[in-house]
Design an enzyme around this catalytic site. Structure first.
Site, mmCIF file in Angstrom:
data_model
loop_
_atom_site.group_PDB
_atom_site.id
_atom_site.type_symbol
_atom_site.label_atom_id
_atom_site.label_comp_id
_atom_site.label_asym_id
_atom_site.label_seq_id
_atom_site.Cartn_x
_atom_site.Cartn_y
_atom_site.Cartn_z
ATOM 1 N N PHE A 95 0.836 -1.200 0.000
ATOM 2 C CA PHE A 95 0.000 0.000 0.000
ATOM 3 C C PHE A 95 0.875 1.256 0.000
ATOM 4 O O PHE A 95 0.619 2.222 -0.731
ATOM 5 C CB PHE A 95 -0.910 -0.020 1.239
ATOM 6 N N PHE A 96 1.939 1.245 0.805
ATOM 7 C CA PHE A 96 2.837 2.394 0.838
ATOM 8 C C PHE A 96 3.531 2.578 -0.514
ATOM 9 O O PHE A 96 3.699 3.711 -0.988
ATOM 10 C CB PHE A 96 3.876 2.223 1.948
ATOM 11 N N ARG A 338 9.970 7.794 6.481
ATOM 12 C CA ARG A 338 8.988 8.354 5.551
ATOM 13 C C ARG A 338 8.661 9.804 5.876
ATOM 14 O O ARG A 338 8.226 10.559 4.986
ATOM 15 C CB ARG A 338 7.719 7.496 5.602
#
Length: 361
Positions: A95-96, A338
């Site tokens: 998903f990331f 991130r």
């Protein structure tokens, strides 16, 4: 700081949280926990990213562990069987990566690439077995994770998960158009869109396989259960907005609660940060009350029958995971590379992404 591999409870951390992002209620009322499978989870997901070619080998080697994607899931679904947590963690890592591809497609004006990817993801969601060898690694990786998740519970659950993720894909398409057009959604419009792009329903759906029990509609749709689930997800989405605001302003983003407040409510940056922070703190405080209502629901369900005992225990496990989400999300944002934009050479370009449109060569 990395997660603690030898303990399922974390009471202290060496991470220094900036005062503007520090939430004493999380640090005091939501003790951090970690699934004991975490060390193997991290290793296996790193190998899976390499095997599926979802990130270049050099970026996996340099950045994968520091991004802490497995820490986030290992701190959430702490009661899941190891193989269930592995499937969820690989899906979360995918998903990331998908989110990063979506961002790069927007930044580089790759509308055709995004359109093709969107249609392929819809198709892979409905028939994952037909897409596990797709030439685009993002499609093949998605199909692999979906196929594994679909094996955990019933076809009814699978159809619900698919319905919810089809809506997420379409919400990402709306984000693509908004960013391409420079359109900043109003606050209420943004909040509704955010519930989809953050995949509130998906992470809530995954509580059930992590508890080893599919919940009937009467339980899932009970106001006590739904409120606790929603508050945990709203906290996560809005805290992400709070922590992501510098990164997203640098990247000319239009999707952030703070940006909507500045654009449509006339707030200054400082006022917008205060408003988002207030909402985040209120979510945490309100959850403590909602949690008790959900636990009372679990008690009422446990009516002395075998089925009642099973459902009551599953609800308690799900509510426990909802609680975990607060601490896991909180610490993730201060440990994951991130969000460390001040360490990037270019604040608008994450160093762990590749700018190529994979699968379109």
């Amino acid at each position: 700081m990395q997660a603690f591999p030898r303990s399922t409870t974390v009471t202290r951390t060496a991470v220094v949280v900036p005062p503007s992002l520090a939430l004493p209620v999380i640090e005091s009322a939501f003790p951090r926990r970690l699934h004991p499978y975490w060390p193997r989870l991290q290793e296996n997901t790193r190998l899976w990213l390499l095997e599926k070619r979802l990130m270049p080998a050099d970026k996996v080697h340099e950045y994968a562990d520091g991004l802490c994607y497995t820490d986030l899931m290992a701190g959430y679904y702490t009661s899941a069987a190891d193989e269930v947590l592995q499937a969820i963690a690989d899906y979360s890592a995918w998903f990331f990566v998908w989110d990063d591809r979506h961002d790069r497609d927007i930044v580089h004006g790759r509308a055709g690439d995004w359109r093709r990817l969107r249609h392929r993801l819809h198709a892979a969601l409905d028939a994952p077995g037909h897409h596990v060898h797709h030439p685009d690694p993002l499609v093949a990786g998605f199909a692999d994770t979906v196929l594994r998740l679909y094996g955990l519970l019933s076809r009814t659950w699978n159809l619900r998960f698919a319905r919810h993720f089809h809506a997420v894909i379409e919400a990402y398409d709306r984000e693509f158009r908004n960013r391409t057009e420079g359109y900043v959604p109003g606050v209420e419009e943004y909040l509704a869109l955010r519930r989809l792009t953050f995949a509130h329903r998906i992470w809530t759906d995954l509580l059930e396989p992590s508890a080893g029990c599919e919940l009937p509609d009467a339980v899932r749709k009970n106001p006590a259960y739904r409120r606790a689930a929603l508050l945990s997800q709203e906290f996560a989405a809005w805290y992400n907005d709070l922590c992501s605001l510098p990164k997203e302003i640098a990247g000319d983003e239009v999707h952030n609660l703070g940006i909507s407040l500045i654009t449509h409510e006339g707030l200054t940056l400082e006022e917008a940060v205060d408003d988002v922070r207030r909402r985040v703190e209120e979510c945490a405080g309100e959850f403590l009350d909602a949690e008790q209502d959900a636990l009372r629901l679990a008690h009422d369900i446990d009516d002395g029958t075998a089925r009642g005992a099973e459902l009551g225990a599953a609800v308690r496990t799900c509510v426990d995971a909802m609680r975990n989400w607060f601490s896991s999300v909180y610490w993730f944002h201060h440990e994951s590379g991130r969000y460390m934009v001040d360490n990037w050479d270019d604040r608008s370009t994450p160093p762990y992404v590749t700018n190529e449109a994979a699968g379109e060569k």
